[in-house]
Design an enzyme around this catalytic site. Sequence first.
Site, PDB file in Angstrom:
ATOM      1  N   ARG A   6       2.204   1.837  -7.339  1.00  7.96           N
ATOM      2  CA  ARG A   6       2.257   0.624  -6.549  1.00  7.96           C
ATOM      3  C   ARG A   6       1.006  -0.239  -6.726  1.00  7.96           C
ATOM      4  NH1 ARG A   6       5.367   0.500  -1.566  1.00  7.96           N
ATOM      5  NH2 ARG A   6       7.172   1.788  -1.913  1.00  7.96           N
ATOM      6  N   HIS A  56       9.126 -31.349 -29.599  1.00  5.49           N
ATOM      7  CA  HIS A  56       8.691 -32.186 -28.472  1.00  5.49           C
ATOM      8  C   HIS A  56       7.309 -31.795 -27.975  1.00  5.49           C
ATOM      9  CE1 HIS A  56      12.621 -33.991 -28.431  1.00  5.49           C
ATOM     10  NE2 HIS A  56      13.180 -32.787 -28.403  1.00  5.49           N
ATOM     11  N   CYS A 103       0.854  -1.180   0.000  1.00 11.19           N
ATOM     12  CA  CYS A 103       0.000   0.000   0.000  1.00 11.19           C
ATOM     13  C   CYS A 103       0.892   1.232   0.000  1.00 11.19           C
ATOM     14  CB  CYS A 103      -0.869   0.011   1.240  1.00 11.19           C
ATOM     15  SG  CYS A 103      -1.848  -1.481   1.438  1.00 11.19           S
ATOM     16  N   TRP A 118      -4.379  -1.756  -1.154  1.00  7.95           N
ATOM     17  CA  TRP A 118      -4.659  -2.930  -1.982  1.00  7.95           C
ATOM     18  C   TRP A 118      -5.261  -3.953  -1.033  1.00  7.95           C
ATOM     19  CZ3 TRP A 118      -3.829  -3.633  -7.256  1.00  7.95           C
ATOM     20  CH2 TRP A 118      -4.162  -4.897  -7.738  1.00  7.95           C
ATOM     21  N   ASN A 174       0.132  -0.791   6.219  1.00  8.02           N
ATOM     22  CA  ASN A 174       0.509  -1.655   5.101  1.00  8.02           C
ATOM     23  C   ASN A 174       0.977  -2.971   5.691  1.00  8.02           C
ATOM     24  OD1 ASN A 174       1.495  -2.678   2.623  1.00  8.02           O
ATOM     25  ND2 ASN A 174       3.545  -1.975   3.170  1.00  8.02           N
ATOM     26  N   GLY A 175       0.616  -4.072   5.049  1.00  3.85           N
ATOM     27  CA  GLY A 175       1.075  -5.374   5.529  1.00  3.85           C
ATOM     28  C   GLY A 175      -0.080  -6.206   6.036  1.00  3.85           C
ATOM     29  N   LYS A 202       3.669  -3.253  -8.482  1.00  4.18           N
ATOM     30  CA  LYS A 202       5.120  -3.242  -8.633  1.00  4.18           C
ATOM     31  C   LYS A 202       5.839  -4.126  -7.632  1.00  4.18           C
ATOM     32  CE  LYS A 202       8.600  -1.669 -10.896  1.00  4.18           C
ATOM     33  NZ  LYS A 202       8.778  -2.314 -12.205  1.00  4.18           N
ATOM     34  N   GLU A 239       1.568  -9.954 -19.367  1.00  9.01           N
ATOM     35  CA  GLU A 239       1.196  -9.017 -18.308  1.00  9.01           C
ATOM     36  C   GLU A 239       0.630  -7.714 -18.855  1.00  9.01           C
ATOM     37  OE1 GLU A 239       4.446  -7.847 -15.722  1.00  9.01           O
ATOM     38  OE2 GLU A 239       5.861  -7.954 -17.371  1.00  9.01           O
ATOM     39  N   GLU A 271      11.140 -13.847 -21.490  1.00  9.65           N
ATOM     40  CA  GLU A 271      10.865 -12.467 -21.061  1.00  9.65           C
ATOM     41  C   GLU A 271       9.873 -11.799 -22.025  1.00  9.65           C
ATOM     42  OE1 GLU A 271      11.315 -10.872 -18.451  1.00  9.65           O
ATOM     43  OE2 GLU A 271      11.254  -8.746 -18.939  1.00  9.65           O
ATOM     44  N   LYS A 329       6.249 -10.305 -20.859  1.00 13.54           N
ATOM     45  CA  LYS A 329       5.846  -8.910 -21.092  1.00 13.54           C
ATOM     46  C   LYS A 329       4.478  -8.874 -21.771  1.00 13.54           C
ATOM     47  CE  LYS A 329       8.666  -6.559 -19.163  1.00 13.54           C
ATOM     48  NZ  LYS A 329       8.876  -7.631 -18.294  1.00 13.54           N
TER      49      LYS A 329
HETATM   50  C1  F6R Z   1       7.627  -8.413 -14.879  1.00 12.50           C
HETATM   51  C2  F6R Z   1       7.892  -7.964 -13.527  1.00 12.50           C
HETATM   52  C3  F6R Z   1       7.879  -8.967 -12.436  1.00 12.50           C
HETATM   53  C4  F6R Z   1       9.064  -8.745 -11.485  1.00 12.50           C
HETATM   54  C5  F6R Z   1       8.978  -9.708 -10.304  1.00 12.50           C
HETATM   55  C6  F6R Z   1      10.155  -9.551  -9.360  1.00 12.50           C
HETATM   56  O1  F6R Z   1       7.658  -7.357 -15.781  1.00 12.50           O
HETATM   57  O2  F6R Z   1       8.117  -6.805 -13.288  1.00 12.50           O
HETATM   58  O3  F6R Z   1       7.894 -10.270 -12.936  1.00 12.50           O
HETATM   59  O4  F6R Z   1      10.243  -8.922 -12.202  1.00 12.50           O
HETATM   60  O5  F6R Z   1       7.788  -9.500  -9.589  1.00 12.50           O
HETATM   61  O6  F6R Z   1      10.187  -8.283  -8.801  1.00 12.50           O
HETATM   62  P1  F6R Z   1      11.484  -7.735  -8.103  1.00 12.50           P
HETATM   63  O7  F6R Z   1      12.573  -7.639  -9.126  1.00 12.50           O
HETATM   64  O8  F6R Z   1      11.100  -6.415  -7.534  1.00 12.50           O
HETATM   65  O9  F6R Z   1      11.859  -8.737  -7.044  1.00 12.50           O
END
Ligand code: F6R
Length: 628
Positions: free
Chosen positions: A35, A520, A10, A86, A112-113, A623, A504, A497, A501
């Site tokens: 966030r 396979h 949060c 959140w 938060n938490g 994030k 998400e 990757e 991307k």
């Molecule tokens: C994908 C993304 C997430 C983070 C993952 C780890 O675009 O951003 O998959 O890479 O949640 O987050 P961190 O690096 O903050 O531990």
Amino acid sequence: MSLVRLVRVCGIVGYVGHRPALDVVLGGLRRMEYRGYDSAGVAVLDGAGALTVERKAGRLANLEGRLDEVGRERFGGTAGMGHTRWATHGAPIDRNSHPHRDASERVAVVHNGIIENFAALRAELEADGVEMASDTDTETAAHLVARAYTEGDTKGDLTASVAAVCRRLEGAFTLVVTHADHPDTIVAARRSSPLVVGVGDGEHFVASDVAAFIEHTREAVELGQDQLVVITREGYDVLDFHGDAAQAKPFTVDWDLSAAEKGGHEYFMLKEIEEQPEALANTLRGHFESGRIILDEQRISDQDLRDVDKVFVVACGSAYHSGLVAKYAIEHWTRLPVEVELASEFRYRDPVLDRDTLVVAVSQSGETADTLEAVRHAREQKARVLAVCNTNGAQIPRESDAVLYTHAGPEIGVASTKAFLAQIAANYLVGLALAQARGTKYPDEVAREFAELEAMPAAVQKVLSTVEQVRDLGRRIADSKAILFLGRHVGFPVALEGALKLKELAYMHAEGFAAGELKHGPIALIEDGLPVVVVMPSPKGRAVLHSKLVSNISEIQARGARTIVIAEEGDETVRPFADELIEVPAVPTLLQPLVSTVPLQVLAAEIARARGYDVDKPRNLAKSVTVE
Ligand code: F6R
């Protein structure tokens, strides 16, 4: 007991100063919107004994609309706090939004938490006749503080009341507390959840993130575990949960407000994609001096690096992919076995670790709960832990033996871009430091590898100058049902990757495969018109793999796939098999992910835009993921 659920951080901000608190608090909440949140609220102390609270489910705009309705003049004080929530306990509705108050409405709390023992605390309060106004765990803290403030040893002492309550709480929390009797004071506390103090001139802030107050001051103090801070206009005091004076760490925020703004781009993510050359340069800066790789905040000695007999990289999501890339380089340079593991799996399978194991924990936020738990597990097993992190003073580096900061700057778009490239570069520095300490590379070889890394910001800049073609392609394939990604060697994690991307951001089914695996199983997915992105290795650097991938492409093209090929400039062999060809500059094989990932980031962002989605805030994601 530990609750296993997904919780986002949060946003929290508290202020005591000389400006209208409502404006400062709302400004801070806006800066922390990245966030992710589903409701927002504010509380302002007017200095004459009134505590005014407003909260609203949904975006900040809903709260602001409500403030206009009730009249902003009601929030006339210079001390206050705010929260973006959140939901964890209780649905994201108005009455579950923070701040929460006690029955007398004298105490307000944002949190938060997760308070893990909240059920027992709630039962205790209810048995005492307290009526709960929400379904949250947070509300119990408001009632407990109010009770502590009105009775016993802590009577009339807000700080002591908050400390006493913190001692009873289990779990992870940042709490910010105000009391109408103390209109010039805010008390905040933390355990395993972020809290920083902003030190201004005649004003002080508390927040979960420096972004909340960077507009006003760059002087900050990072609170330690189980610490509490009391802020007033004049100053701040740091205490432990027993009320004894404690030490916290002052620091100066080294990025400015404009770094956290979109810089003219439609989305933060697009700005952050463009910042990648600079981010890479910042990651590398200062790490090669007098012919040696230097890991600046190294607390692992050269002797310990020499003793390492195995490396684990633990991380989640994109950070995990950066580890997969690093495996190729670290094994090649050091001849040490490297295992790359999803942090969420690591500690549950009893990995073989001892004091000669180096665990590299990679995390942009430094707050990811799975990675943090992996770090704790590794340290319990006596392994040495090196954090690769983008967030100064976050929990993961604090709990590690050593840290290598990536210095990519704040990443606000939820999807990782510049932090990912910076993680790859930092992981390579770890590999080179190991090779140097162990003598598996001569000093001139280490110097050459570093020089090649140093050339990468320019190579990435070159890729960026050609992204219009990728944007155009993105718009043309935005209606696809699914997209597959193939690669070999370091191109395989790039394929993973690229698929992540797209999932998400564009909410589109996407899979990354090692191209050798096609036959396979995955080849059964190929159907007419299905876009398949292929990450080609260099025809010179990896001739054998290159020819195998050319065969893979011709197989899928023969089955109707629409081939989108990312290949080195001048790679003529692959041209006939590419329905769309995206060229990237020629770079050494191990560094190729730094250039080939960039078009995939742009592609995903453009497809998401074309589908009308918020590129910076993909649904269901935020994030930082701070609980397992
Ligand atoms: C994908 C993304 C997430 C983070 C993952 C780890 O675009 O951003 O998959 O890479 O949640 O987050 P961190 O690096 O903050 O531990």
